[in-house]
Design an enzyme around this catalytic site. Structure first.
Site, short mmCIF file in Angstrom:
data_model
loop_
_atom_site.label_atom_id
_atom_site.label_comp_id
_atom_site.label_asym_id
_atom_site.label_seq_id
_atom_site.Cartn_x
_atom_site.Cartn_y
_atom_site.Cartn_z
N HIS A 159 39.08 25.06 37.58
CA HIS A 159 37.88 25.82 37.15
C HIS A 159 38.21 27.24 36.69
O HIS A 159 37.36 28.14 36.76
CB HIS A 159 36.86 25.86 38.31
N HIS A 184 33.31 32.14 44.90
CA HIS A 184 34.39 33.12 45.05
C HIS A 184 33.82 34.46 45.51
O HIS A 184 33.87 35.45 44.77
CB HIS A 184 35.15 33.26 43.74
N HIS A 205 48.13 27.47 42.31
CA HIS A 205 48.06 28.86 41.84
C HIS A 205 47.96 29.82 43.01
O HIS A 205 47.45 29.47 44.06
CB HIS A 205 46.93 29.09 40.83
N GLU A 224 42.30 25.26 47.20
CA GLU A 224 41.08 24.74 46.56
C GLU A 224 41.13 23.22 46.41
O GLU A 224 40.10 22.56 46.33
CB GLU A 224 40.89 25.38 45.18
C1 DHB Z 1 42.12 32.05 38.34
C2 DHB Z 1 41.97 30.79 38.93
C3 DHB Z 1 40.95 30.56 39.85
O1 DHB Z 1 40.78 29.37 40.50
C4 DHB Z 1 40.04 31.56 40.14
O2 DHB Z 1 39.03 31.27 40.96
C5 DHB Z 1 40.18 32.82 39.56
C6 DHB Z 1 41.22 33.06 38.66
C7 DHB Z 1 43.20 32.31 37.36
O3 DHB Z 1 44.05 31.46 37.11
O4 DHB Z 1 43.23 33.41 36.79
FE FE Z 2 39.12 29.49 42.06
#
Ligand code: DHB
Ligand code: FE
Length: 284
Positions: free
Chosen positions: A12, A59, A193, A240
């Site tokens: 997302h 978030h 990530h 997540e």
């Molecule tokens: C990014 C990814 C995420 O899941 C998020 O909530 C905010 C930023 C990103 O890759 O920048």
């Molecule tokens: Fe996220």
């Protein structure tokens, strides 16, 4: 009766939403990301849901650190698009399904999962980016949406095992709703990530692809993976991915039906700081 016909999984990344809103989808960097969704946008036209049960994480947008529900179900008639600092995304408001959502709350809480009931909340990129990816730019979303927010932001977070069990309870709830509805369950967030600290930028392609393999073929075993492994292998925000186990737990093979069909599978690095994963499973 309402039926869950398919589950959809997708990252997302907020920059994906910004790329769509700012008309950048044809830029080479973004084209590679969006190409993974060409199939899905056609698929969802052929397999139009009446309702999407959309598992995502807020978030710290609707919920601040003041109140942190582990699992929150949206029972509202509609949801405004959140302002995450740059103004709300220019996408349609989200129309809920209060009757089905209330029915699910009743059934799942009686099955011993303590949901928080949310009658008013704004929805952030965790919910709107998946809708944009599947439905594109549109005047109105083509279906109703039940937002289901999971805390994966502030520890303690729920285990994969609990998420998977919750998915089973959600399917039981949906499939006991006395109206002929085509329902899809979407699991969103991930893949690997990390946005913070010394390991910021961490990506783990091998682990992500093994996660996809196991999500298809051995979800019950995958659900036993402890949260520390997500964080170690897939980064702090890789946690997540436990949300995908809610959607997978809601598929019919988990209670004895045939294995689902893998209609689509896509993996790409990078989009912003994130490995993008996307999959569609159709119930047998
Ligand atoms: C990014 C990814 C995420 O899941 C998020 O909530 C905010 C930023 C990103 O890759 O920048
Ligand atoms: Fe996220």
């Amino acid at each position: 009766m309402a039926r869950i016909t398919a589950s959809v999984y997708t990252s997302h990344v907020p920059a994906i939403g910004a790329a769509m809103d700012l008309g950048k989808t044809q830029e080479p960097y973004w084209q590679k990301v969006f190409s993974g969704y060409d199939f899905s946008r056609e698929w969802v036209k052929r397999n139009r849901p009446d309702v999407v049960f959309l598992v995502y994480n807020d978030h710290a947008t609707a919920f601040s650190l003041d109140i942190i529900p582990t699992f929150a179900i949206g029972t509202a008639a509609e949801y405004a698009i959140a302002d995450e600092g740059w103004g709300p995304r220019p996408v349609p408001k989200v129309i809920g399904h209060p009757e089905l959502a209330s029915h699910i709350a009743q059934s799942v809480i009686q099955d011993d999962f303590d949901l928080t009931i949310v009658n008013k909340m704004d929805v952030d990129h965790g919910l709107t980016v998946p809708l944009s990816l599947l439905f594109g730019q549109t005047e109105a979303w083509p279906c109703k949406v039940i937002p289901f927010a999971v805390n994966v932001v502030q520890y303690p977070v729920p285990s994969g095992r609990r998420c998977f069990e919750l998915g089973k309870a959600i399917r039981k709830a949906i499939e006991s709703f006395d109206e002929n509805l085509n329902v899809q369950i979407w699991g969103t967030g991930g893949m690997s990530h990390q946005l913070q600290g010394p390991r910021a930028g961490l990506i783990n392609k091998d682990w992500d692809n093994r996660f996809l393999d196991r999500l298809i073929a051995e979800p019950e075993a995958l659900a036993q993976v402890p949260h520390i492994e997500y964080v170690r292998e897939a980064g702090s925000e890789g946690i997540e991915l436990v949300m995908w186990l809610i959607a997978r737990g809601a598929m019919s093979d988990i209670t004895g039906a045939k294995a689902p069909t893998v209609a689509h599978r896509f993996y790409h690095v990078p989009a912003s700081n994130t490995a993008v994963g996307h999959m569609i499973l159709e119930n047998a």
